[in-house]
Design an enzyme around this catalytic site. Structure first.
Site, short mmCIF file in Angstrom:
data_model
loop_
_atom_site.label_atom_id
_atom_site.label_comp_id
_atom_site.label_asym_id
_atom_site.label_seq_id
_atom_site.Cartn_x
_atom_site.Cartn_y
_atom_site.Cartn_z
N ASP A 136 -7.79 -78.56 -5.19
CA ASP A 136 -8.30 -77.19 -5.32
C ASP A 136 -9.42 -77.26 -6.36
OD1 ASP A 136 -8.91 -74.62 -6.05
OD2 ASP A 136 -6.84 -73.98 -6.35
N VAL A 137 -10.67 -77.23 -5.92
CA VAL A 137 -11.76 -77.51 -6.85
C VAL A 137 -12.08 -76.35 -7.80
CG1 VAL A 137 -12.78 -79.31 -5.40
CG2 VAL A 137 -13.59 -76.95 -5.18
N ASN A 196 -19.54 -78.44 -2.24
CA ASN A 196 -19.78 -77.60 -1.05
C ASN A 196 -18.71 -76.54 -0.83
OD1 ASN A 196 -20.58 -77.15 1.98
ND2 ASN A 196 -18.45 -77.87 2.03
N TYR A 246 -19.67 -62.75 -3.16
CA TYR A 246 -20.30 -63.96 -2.60
C TYR A 246 -21.75 -64.10 -3.10
CZ TYR A 246 -21.57 -67.42 1.00
OH TYR A 246 -22.00 -68.54 1.67
N LYS A 288 -23.47 -67.03 -5.49
CA LYS A 288 -24.58 -67.88 -5.07
C LYS A 288 -25.79 -67.69 -5.99
CE LYS A 288 -22.41 -69.79 -1.59
NZ LYS A 288 -21.93 -71.18 -1.70
#
Ligand code: NAP
Length: 267
Positions: A65-66, A92, A165, A169
């Protein structure tokens, strides 16, 4: 696929699906050894590893789980164990949890920021530490290490109903550029890719339904929805020494989505 990554050792996060899986496969075909990170879909990650091995490359699936620092560190430890080190990180992994602004829960705000921004910070931080510990072996190429962050056209295009989101980003852009500036002198190249609409699980409802697909195509001057391979080819180039002087850049791979397509008719 030209073998532009021959002998390189890579970690690709979120490589069990969509864009990450496409990148992991393309890296394998280009000659890299790849840690294929997955979170929940072990079978899909195993398939990606099989494909890499079938193409003559080396691959290992690693669950992590990054959004958690210890899990990120585990990916790099796996690269050390299996390949003797790491040269390339593709950060990613990402999710969407969409809601109208006043309906967006703090939980879903945090979940998206934790993975899509903090997860990229954690993996990139570990990558820089590892690159420094390994040192620069000039025989492996002109860069000491390469980091590619996965952004989105929504680092530039506002997105109603997706503020978590788009905020993540936008953060990835600032993270990438600030980090690139900080470590370029050590010959660590940090860049990002900003995909447009790519056919994956994350946006299935936007391309599976015919009416939605037609609406989506209005936003893409090039006239088709992207495939993971479109991003994978760009990632191979950005990770290879062919892009050696590219530092701190976001490469938009979006069929022209950022060209304000509605101005074809107006303005
Ligand atoms: P996807 O097909 O849904 O794949 C998402 C990947 O992230 C899966 O491999 C998933 O693993 C992994 N993941 C989810 N939670 C994780 C966690 N906590 N730790 C590690 N991995 C985790 O989505 P995609 O479209 O390929 O998206 C990949 C990246 O591209 C994201 O950063 C996304 O924002 C970006 N992007 C996509 C598009 C697009 O149009 N598709 C456009 C712009 C940017 P499991 O399946 O194993 O759980």
């Amino acid at each position: 696929m030209p073998r532009d990554l021959e002998g390189a050792r890579a970690i690709v996060t979120g490589a069990s699906s969509g864009i990450g899986a496409g990148i992991a496969r393309a890296f394998g075909e280009a000659g890299a050894s790849v840690i294929v990170n997955y979170h929940s879909d072990e079978a899909a990650a195993a398939q990606v590893v099989d494909d890499i091995r079938a193409a003559g490359g080396q691959g290992e699936a690693v669950k992590a789980d990054v959004s958690q620092a210890e899990d990120c560190a585990r990916l790099f430890a796996a690269a050390e164990t299996h390949f003797g080190g790491v040269d390339i990180l593709v950060s990613n992994a990402g999710i969407q949890k969409d809601a109208a602004f006043t309906e967006l829960s703090l939980e879903d705000w945090r979940a998206v920021l934790d993975l899509n921004l903090t997860g990229q910070f954690l993996c990139a931080q570990e990558a820089v530490r590892r690159f420094r510990a390994q040192g620069h072996d000039a025989d492996r190429g002109p860069a000491m290490g390469k980091i590619i962050l996965m952004s989105s056209v929504h680092q530039a295009i506002p997105w109603a109903g997706h503020v978590n989101y788009a905020s993540a980003k936008g953060g990835v852009k600032a993270l990438m550029e600030s980090l690139a500036q900080e470590v370029a002198g050590e010959k660590i190249r940090v860049n990002a890719i900003a995909p447009g609409a790519i056919k994956t699980d994350i946006n299935r409802e936007a391309w599976e339904d015919e009416a939605a697909r037609k609406e989506m195509l209005k936003l893409i001057p090039y006239g088709r929805i992207g495939e993971p391979e479109d991003i994978a080819r760009a990632a191979v180039w950005l990770a290879s020494d062919a892009s050696d002087y590219v530092v701190g850049t976001t490469l938009f791979v979006d069929g022209g989505m950022t060209l304000y397509p509605s101005f074809r008719e107006g303005g």
